[in-house]
Scaffold this motif. Structure first.
Motif, mmCIF file in Angstrom:
data_model
loop_
_atom_site.group_PDB
_atom_site.id
_atom_site.type_symbol
_atom_site.label_atom_id
_atom_site.label_comp_id
_atom_site.label_asym_id
_atom_site.label_seq_id
_atom_site.Cartn_x
_atom_site.Cartn_y
_atom_site.Cartn_z
ATOM 1 N N LEU A 192 37.343 5.686 0.417
ATOM 2 C CA LEU A 192 37.789 4.839 1.526
ATOM 3 C C LEU A 192 38.012 3.401 1.072
ATOM 4 C CD1 LEU A 192 35.450 6.177 4.362
ATOM 5 C CD2 LEU A 192 37.926 6.521 4.180
ATOM 6 N N ALA A 193 37.104 2.884 0.256
ATOM 7 C CA ALA A 193 37.282 1.522 -0.265
ATOM 8 C C ALA A 193 38.555 1.434 -1.085
ATOM 9 C CB ALA A 193 36.066 1.119 -1.088
ATOM 10 N N GLY A 194 38.822 2.473 -1.880
ATOM 11 C CA GLY A 194 40.037 2.491 -2.685
ATOM 12 C C GLY A 194 41.295 2.549 -1.841
ATOM 13 N N ALA A 195 41.168 3.087 -0.625
ATOM 14 C CA ALA A 195 42.319 3.181 0.293
ATOM 15 C C ALA A 195 42.444 1.960 1.189
ATOM 16 C CB ALA A 195 42.198 4.444 1.143
ATOM 17 N N GLY A 196 41.588 0.962 0.966
ATOM 18 C CA GLY A 196 41.727 -0.288 1.701
ATOM 19 C C GLY A 196 40.822 -0.454 2.904
ATOM 20 N N ALA A 253 27.973 -2.996 -4.735
ATOM 21 C CA ALA A 253 28.478 -3.948 -5.721
ATOM 22 C C ALA A 253 29.694 -3.399 -6.459
ATOM 23 C CB ALA A 253 27.364 -4.291 -6.715
ATOM 24 N N GLU A 254 29.706 -2.092 -6.676
ATOM 25 C CA GLU A 254 30.809 -1.453 -7.412
ATOM 26 C C GLU A 254 32.124 -1.502 -6.642
ATOM 27 O OE1 GLU A 254 32.237 3.114 -8.331
ATOM 28 O OE2 GLU A 254 30.082 2.714 -8.248
ATOM 29 N N GLY A 283 34.017 14.359 -5.032
ATOM 30 C CA GLY A 283 35.330 13.751 -4.841
ATOM 31 C C GLY A 283 36.329 14.680 -4.173
ATOM 32 N N ASP A 284 36.160 15.995 -4.350
ATOM 33 C CA ASP A 284 37.050 16.951 -3.681
ATOM 34 C C ASP A 284 36.861 16.885 -2.173
ATOM 35 O OD1 ASP A 284 37.943 17.942 -6.177
ATOM 36 O OD2 ASP A 284 36.272 19.369 -6.266
ATOM 37 N N VAL A 285 35.614 16.766 -1.749
ATOM 38 C CA VAL A 285 35.330 16.673 -0.319
ATOM 39 C C VAL A 285 35.796 15.326 0.217
ATOM 40 C CG1 VAL A 285 33.549 16.879 1.450
ATOM 41 C CG2 VAL A 285 33.351 18.199 -0.667
ATOM 42 N N ALA A 286 35.568 14.268 -0.548
ATOM 43 C CA ALA A 286 36.027 12.941 -0.130
ATOM 44 C C ALA A 286 37.542 12.915 0.041
ATOM 45 C CB ALA A 286 35.592 11.891 -1.145
ATOM 46 N N ALA A 287 38.260 13.637 -0.825
ATOM 47 C CA ALA A 287 39.721 13.693 -0.710
ATOM 48 C C ALA A 287 40.142 14.378 0.580
ATOM 49 C CB ALA A 287 40.315 14.424 -1.914
ATOM 50 N N ALA A 288 39.388 15.408 0.996
ATOM 51 C CA ALA A 288 39.689 16.082 2.264
ATOM 52 C C ALA A 288 39.451 15.142 3.440
ATOM 53 C CB ALA A 288 38.830 17.335 2.400
ATOM 54 N N ILE A 289 38.383 14.358 3.363
ATOM 55 C CA ILE A 289 38.107 13.383 4.420
ATOM 56 C C ILE A 289 39.228 12.355 4.492
ATOM 57 C CG2 ILE A 289 36.545 11.524 5.125
ATOM 58 C CD1 ILE A 289 34.276 13.183 3.783
#
Length: 245
Positions: free
Chosen positions: A23-27, A45-46, A205-211
């Motif tokens: 989500l952070a990467g998507a803004g 922090a990351e 990350g696969d699940v995060a991509a579905a979200i």
């Protein structure tokens, strides 16, 4: 600063941490909630998230959080599997903890955050369920808790009709996380037996991509449910191997 605000529970590891990163990467401006303050601080922090170290079973803490944060997206990811090895051998605490986190705390989170979404006439709720809530599995307690998440998501979708709020349930199969380590901390043999698998599991990350897919759909599109499994994991039916004939 982005005006899209997300709040993710169970954010210190696994699916939750991967979702915060996605989500952070998507803004999105992400508020990350978990008990483990050290891991949460590192993640914040990351990726530039806002850390909230708290226990979601603390209803008063949730009330305070709802005053401080007005999310457009609520990802209810926090969950545990205490007593996953079987109901007959489970303790009273195992039952209370699993239902308390997976069901009661989820309801309380929705109770405190939905009024703001309704007032703004927009929002998206993503509940992390499980294939354990769809098909018979080895744990009556955990399966019951995730079955509740499934029915809650469906009922909530109906309850919120006309408000502009979307509801999605994500139903993963096996995911390579710390789930079994946390679910069975004191029984190495049982934990290792349940963790053992010959298949390539889903990555967090696969699940995060579905979200991210569900929440990125146009506002008029509600992705009601996504069931995702490792390719070599299946459920239901009867299978006869011709080599056994």
């Amino acid at each position: 600063m982005t005006d899209r605000i997300a709040l993710v529970t169970g954010a210190s590891s696994g699916i939750g941490a991967a979702t915060v990163r996605a989500l952070a990467g998507a803004g999105w401006q992400v508020h990350a909630v978990a008990r483990r303050a050290d891991r949460l601080a590192e993640l914040a922090a990351e990726v530039g998230a806002v850390a909230h170290a708290l226990d979601i079973t603390d209803t008063m803490a949730l009330e305070r959080l709802a005053v401080a944060v007005a999310p457009d997206l609520l990802v209810n990811n926090a969950g545990i599997g205490a007593g996953i090895a079987g109901l007959a051998g489970a303790s009273e605490e195992d039952v209370a903890r699993t239902i308390g986190v997976n069901v009661t705390a989820l309801l309380q989170l929705l109770r405190v955050f939905l009024p703001g979404m309704r007032a703004r006439r927009r929002g998206h709720v993503v509940n992390i369920g499980s294939v354990a809530g769809l098909y018979p599995n080895q744990s009556a307690i955990y399966g019951a808790s995730k079955g509740a998440v499934r029915q809650l998501s469906r009922n909530l979708r109906l309850e919120l009709r006309g408000t502009g709020i979307r509801v999605t349930e994500i139903q993963p199969g096996r995911v390579a996380t710390e789930f079994y380590d946390a679910a069975i901390p004191d029984d190495a043999a049982t934990r290792d037996r349940l963790k053992r698998t010959a298949i390539r599991e889903l990555a967090p990350g696969d699940v995060a991509a579905a979200i991210l897919y569900a929440v990125s759909a146009p506002a008029h599109v509600n992705v009601s449910a996504i069931e995702l499994q490792p390719t070599e994991q299946t459920f239901g039916g009867v299978f006869f191997d011709p080599l056994d004939a």
